[in-house]
Design an enzyme around this catalytic site. Structure first.
Site, PDB file in Angstrom:
ATOM      1  N   TRP A  47       0.808  -1.225   0.000  1.00 21.81           N
ATOM      2  CA  TRP A  47       0.000   0.000   0.000  1.00 21.81           C
ATOM      3  C   TRP A  47       0.838   1.272   0.000  1.00 21.81           C
ATOM      4  CZ3 TRP A  47      -4.974  -0.250   3.502  1.00 21.81           C
ATOM      5  CH2 TRP A  47      -5.740  -1.365   3.139  1.00 21.81           C
ATOM      6  N   GLU A 116       9.788  14.987   0.437  1.00 24.01           N
ATOM      7  CA  GLU A 116       8.719  14.857   1.420  1.00 24.01           C
ATOM      8  C   GLU A 116       9.100  15.629   2.679  1.00 24.01           C
ATOM      9  OE1 GLU A 116       6.431  10.770   0.444  1.00 24.01           O
ATOM     10  OE2 GLU A 116       8.222  10.507   1.638  1.00 24.01           O
ATOM     11  N   ASP A 211       0.437  -8.319  15.872  1.00 22.80           N
ATOM     12  CA  ASP A 211       0.598  -9.710  16.327  1.00 22.80           C
ATOM     13  C   ASP A 211       2.035 -10.024  16.751  1.00 22.80           C
ATOM     14  OD1 ASP A 211      -1.828  -9.552  15.043  1.00 22.80           O
ATOM     15  OD2 ASP A 211      -1.643 -11.475  14.015  1.00 22.80           O
ATOM     16  N   HIS A 232      -0.330   9.985  10.388  1.00 21.79           N
ATOM     17  CA  HIS A 232      -0.111  10.635   9.090  1.00 21.79           C
ATOM     18  C   HIS A 232      -1.010  11.860   9.025  1.00 21.79           C
ATOM     19  CE1 HIS A 232       0.364  11.425   4.878  1.00 21.79           C
ATOM     20  NE2 HIS A 232       1.315  10.512   4.816  1.00 21.79           N
ATOM     21  N   ARG A 283       6.252  15.013   9.971  1.00 17.77           N
ATOM     22  CA  ARG A 283       4.862  14.572  10.098  1.00 17.77           C
ATOM     23  C   ARG A 283       4.189  14.888  11.418  1.00 17.77           C
ATOM     24  NH1 ARG A 283       4.866   8.835   7.052  1.00 17.77           N
ATOM     25  NH2 ARG A 283       5.001   9.885   5.056  1.00 17.77           N
ATOM     26  N   HIS A 344      -0.759   5.724  11.564  1.00 13.90           N
ATOM     27  CA  HIS A 344      -0.090   5.345  10.310  1.00 13.90           C
ATOM     28  C   HIS A 344       1.103   4.414  10.507  1.00 13.90           C
ATOM     29  CE1 HIS A 344       1.162   5.742   6.182  1.00 13.90           C
ATOM     30  NE2 HIS A 344       2.324   6.283   6.509  1.00 13.90           N
ATOM     31  N   ARG A 379       9.008   8.699  12.783  1.00 15.81           N
ATOM     32  CA  ARG A 379       9.711   8.260  11.578  1.00 15.81           C
ATOM     33  C   ARG A 379       9.751   9.371  10.530  1.00 15.81           C
ATOM     34  NH1 ARG A 379       7.584   5.542   6.490  1.00 15.81           N
ATOM     35  NH2 ARG A 379       5.663   6.518   7.212  1.00 15.81           N
TER      36      ARG A 379
HETATM   37  C1  LIG Z   1      -0.894   3.486   3.147  1.00 16.55           C
HETATM   38  C2  LIG Z   1       0.560   3.419   3.535  1.00 16.55           C
HETATM   39  C3  LIG Z   1       1.510   4.136   2.813  1.00 16.55           C
HETATM   40  C4  LIG Z   1       2.857   4.074   3.172  1.00 16.55           C
HETATM   41  N1  LIG Z   1       3.792   4.754   2.404  1.00 16.55           N
HETATM   42  C5  LIG Z   1       5.110   4.629   2.706  1.00 16.55           C
HETATM   43  C6  LIG Z   1       6.098   5.239   1.882  1.00 16.55           C
HETATM   44  O1  LIG Z   1       5.805   5.868   0.871  1.00 16.55           O
HETATM   45  N2  LIG Z   1       7.405   5.088   2.240  1.00 16.55           N
HETATM   46  C7  LIG Z   1       7.790   4.388   3.343  1.00 16.55           C
HETATM   47  O2  LIG Z   1       8.996   4.283   3.618  1.00 16.55           O
HETATM   48  N3  LIG Z   1       6.868   3.777   4.119  1.00 16.55           N
HETATM   49  C8  LIG Z   1       5.557   3.873   3.826  1.00 16.55           C
HETATM   50  N4  LIG Z   1       4.621   3.248   4.615  1.00 16.55           N
HETATM   51  C9  LIG Z   1       5.104   2.361   5.680  1.00 16.55           C
HETATM   52  C10 LIG Z   1       5.621   1.077   5.055  1.00 16.55           C
HETATM   53  O3  LIG Z   1       4.778   0.705   4.000  1.00 16.55           O
HETATM   54  C11 LIG Z   1       5.682  -0.020   6.082  1.00 16.55           C
HETATM   55  O4  LIG Z   1       6.346   0.397   7.230  1.00 16.55           O
HETATM   56  C12 LIG Z   1       6.435  -1.228   5.538  1.00 16.55           C
HETATM   57  O5  LIG Z   1       5.950  -1.581   4.284  1.00 16.55           O
HETATM   58  C13 LIG Z   1       6.309  -2.374   6.515  1.00 16.55           C
HETATM   59  O6  LIG Z   1       6.820  -3.533   5.898  1.00 16.55           O
HETATM   60  P1  LIG Z   1       6.818  -4.872   6.698  1.00 16.55           P
HETATM   61  O7  LIG Z   1       7.281  -5.920   5.746  1.00 16.55           O
HETATM   62  O8  LIG Z   1       7.538  -4.690   7.963  1.00 16.55           O
HETATM   63  O9  LIG Z   1       5.264  -5.107   7.090  1.00 16.55           O
HETATM   64  P2  LIG Z   1       3.988  -5.317   6.161  1.00 16.55           P
HETATM   65  O10 LIG Z   1       4.223  -4.886   4.779  1.00 16.55           O
HETATM   66  O11 LIG Z   1       2.831  -4.728   6.885  1.00 16.55           O
HETATM   67  O12 LIG Z   1       3.828  -6.894   6.133  1.00 16.55           O
HETATM   68  C14 LIG Z   1       3.437  -7.585   7.290  1.00 16.55           C
HETATM   69  C15 LIG Z   1       3.213  -9.035   6.930  1.00 16.55           C
HETATM   70  O13 LIG Z   1       3.036  -9.770   8.130  1.00 16.55           O
HETATM   71  C16 LIG Z   1       1.928 -10.632   7.996  1.00 16.55           C
HETATM   72  N5  LIG Z   1       1.418 -10.937   9.318  1.00 16.55           N
HETATM   73  C17 LIG Z   1       1.026 -10.108  10.313  1.00 16.55           C
HETATM   74  N6  LIG Z   1       0.669 -10.795  11.392  1.00 16.55           N
HETATM   75  C18 LIG Z   1       0.834 -12.106  11.079  1.00 16.55           C
HETATM   76  C19 LIG Z   1       0.610 -13.317  11.776  1.00 16.55           C
HETATM   77  N7  LIG Z   1       0.159 -13.340  13.032  1.00 16.55           N
HETATM   78  N8  LIG Z   1       0.873 -14.483  11.141  1.00 16.55           N
HETATM   79  C20 LIG Z   1       1.313 -14.499   9.859  1.00 16.55           C
HETATM   80  N9  LIG Z   1       1.558 -13.391   9.149  1.00 16.55           N
HETATM   81  C21 LIG Z   1       1.314 -12.215   9.763  1.00 16.55           C
HETATM   82  C22 LIG Z   1       0.969  -9.871   7.111  1.00 16.55           C
HETATM   83  O14 LIG Z   1       0.032 -10.763   6.525  1.00 16.55           O
HETATM   84  C23 LIG Z   1       1.959  -9.295   6.095  1.00 16.55           C
HETATM   85  O15 LIG Z   1       2.277 -10.270   5.128  1.00 16.55           O
HETATM   86  C24 LIG Z   1       3.270   3.308   4.281  1.00 16.55           C
HETATM   87  C25 LIG Z   1       2.317   2.592   5.007  1.00 16.55           C
HETATM   88  C26 LIG Z   1       0.972   2.633   4.643  1.00 16.55           C
HETATM   89  C27 LIG Z   1      -0.029   1.850   5.436  1.00 16.55           C
END
Ligand SMILES: Cc1cc2nc3c(=O)[nH]c(=O)nc-3n(C[C@H](O)[C@H](O)[C@H](O)COP(=O)(O)OP(=O)(O)OC[C@H]3O[C@@H](n4cnc5c(N)ncnc54)[C@H](O)[C@@H]3O)c2cc1C
Length: 384
Positions: A47, A116, A211, A232, A283, A344, A379
């Site tokens: 996203w 940004e 979780d 945000h 932010r 956010h 952040r």
């Molecule tokens: C709308 C939006 C826009 C953003 N834009 C930016 C941006 O432009 N630049 C930037 O740097 N950051 C941005 N962010 C923040 C950034 O996207 C996230 O911090 C980053 O993608 C997190 O990555 P992650 O792999 O740690 O977690 P996530 O991408 O959230 O993935 C988490 C994973 O864990 C899994 N999961 C969770 N709990 C369990 C469980 N109990 N058992 C099994 N699987 C589980 C989920 O299914 C998912 O697959 C944005 C966030 C959002 C919501």
């Protein structure tokens, strides 16, 4: 409840950008199991809109990026962690390009860098305003091509398993069919993202319920800075509810925050009353300023105005935001966007070293679930 048992070398709980990057970086000699709670693309990573911060312009410097991060973090970052992580930015972008991520480029073929809030330079690499989706799709395809990586969707980890010495040895997982399974692993990695969904109004997907932090805590693992939830400033606000994110990059490209005026027209610009950096302040400052204005004037939202840019330019740079707003009857080329702050990003989390080590042997934490000291109290945009 009957338990079946499987074994793997590395169990990665979460298939967002953090989990998949790790899976693709480990040696192919290891058996890797990657879990996602819902569909693989139901995660914050897919996203993300704005982009990824990295020092790539000759007029920019690592030191400037470090200082911007420390300032945004309100003096509560771990400077060593900040330096170790940010210095890897350019290599991380090159790695993503090797995986075929189609970042936006300029006419001369060089990466287009946007700006940004809180960044003193243009340093945000992006794929229009759908950066997360572009990155997630390419890494997912790469993971699915490799035989040593097994991706299990609709599988929810519910508890970490520990041996008599408290070493983490895997997790109990609820499978897509509702059965529980013990997944034993030499190494277990939390890559479960943040906890935005514990707030009534959030930009985060439904999977983001903290979780990983809860499982780590129950296993006796140190967690830290959970009070530092980032709001945000500009979620699209329709009928009193956040329905999506309006990227900070709009403000980087000149969008102004205004109070609603007469007949729905944009009224007074207010950010300069709160901070000399105005719309490009970090932010937390912009979110607090909007919140203050909303309380003082008893408003449900304020307006973000980018009507100074042409329709063609907006369609080229912000197709995602344009489509999101159009779906709610707003033409951003001619109308201001109703926005309000909402939950956010989880700055705190499972206490982890920059290499992912936690206080429990055999348990690692990476991505948004990890509190490495990079973000401090707030952040910096595009630093996740
Ligand atoms: C709308 C939006 C826009 C953003 N834009 C930016 C941006 O432009 N630049 C930037 O740097 N950051 C941005 N962010 C923040 C950034 O996207 C996230 O911090 C980053 O993608 C997190 O990555 P992650 O792999 O740690 O977690 P996530 O991408 O959230 O993935 C988490 C994973 O864990 C899994 N999961 C969770 N709990 C369990 C469980 N109990 N058992 C099994 N699987 C589980 C989920 O299914 C998912 O697959 C944005 C966030 C959002 C919501």
């Amino acid at each position: 409840m009957p338990h079946s048992k499987t074994c793997t070398d590395v169990l990665i709980i979460g298939s967002g950008l953090a989990g998949m990057s790790l899976a693709l970086s480990l040696p192919a000699t290891l058996r890797i199991t990657l879990l996602s709670k819902g569909r693989a693309d139901e995660c914050a990573s897919a996203w993300a809109q704005g982009g990824i911060a990295a020092v790539l312009d000759a007029s920019d410097s690592l030191e400037a990026h470090v200082q911007d991060t420390l300032i945004a973090g309100a003096g509560l970052c771990d400077e060593t962690a900040v330096r170790r992580i940010l210095e890897q930015g350019p290599d991380a972008i090159a790695w993503l390009q090797q995986h075929g991520v189609p970042f936006s480029t300029q006419a001369n073929g060089q990466l287009h860098l946007t700006r940004e809030g809180g960044h003193r330079a243009r340093r945000i690499v992006h794929a229009t305003d759908r950066t997360g989706l572009a990155v997630h799709q390419r890494l997912l395809q790469a993971c699915q091509r490799l035989g040593h990586i097994t991706l299990l969707q609709h599988c929810t980890a519910i508890e970490l398993l520990q041996d008599a010495q408290h070493r983490c040895v895997g997790a109990t997982v609820r499978n897509a069919d509702g059965r529980h399974q013990r997944m034993l692993a030499s190494h277990t990695v939390l890559a479960t993202g943040g906890m935005g969904q514990i707030y009534p109004s959030t930009t985060n997907p439904a999977t983001t319920t903290g979780d990983g932090i809860a499982m780590a805590w129950r296993a006796g693992c140190a967690v830290r800075d959970l009070e530092f939830m980032q709001f945000h400033p500009t979620a699209l606000h329709i009928n009193g509810k956040a329905v999506g994110l309006v990227s900070e990059a709009l403000r980087g490209e000149g969008a102004l925050l205004r109070l609603p005026g007469k007949n729905g027209n944009p009224g007074e610009r207010f950010m300069l009353r709160h901070d000399s950096r105005a719309e490009l302040a970090p932010r937390d400052i912009v979110a607090r300023a909007i919140d203050t204005e909303m309380r003082v004037h008893q408003l449900s939202h304020v307006l973000l105005d980018i009507t100074h840019q042409s329709r063609d330019w907006l369609a080229q740079h912000f197709p995602g935001v344009m489509a999101l707003c159009a779906a709610h009857g707003i033409d951003i080329a001619t109308q201001p966007i109703p926005v309000a702050p909402c939950a956010h990003y989880t700055c705190g989390g499972v206490q982890a070293h920059v290499d992912g080590r936690t206080s429990v042997a055999g348990l690692w934490a990476i991505g948004e679930v990890a509190r490495t000291g990079l973000h401090g109290a707030n952040r910096l945009a595009s630093n996740s």
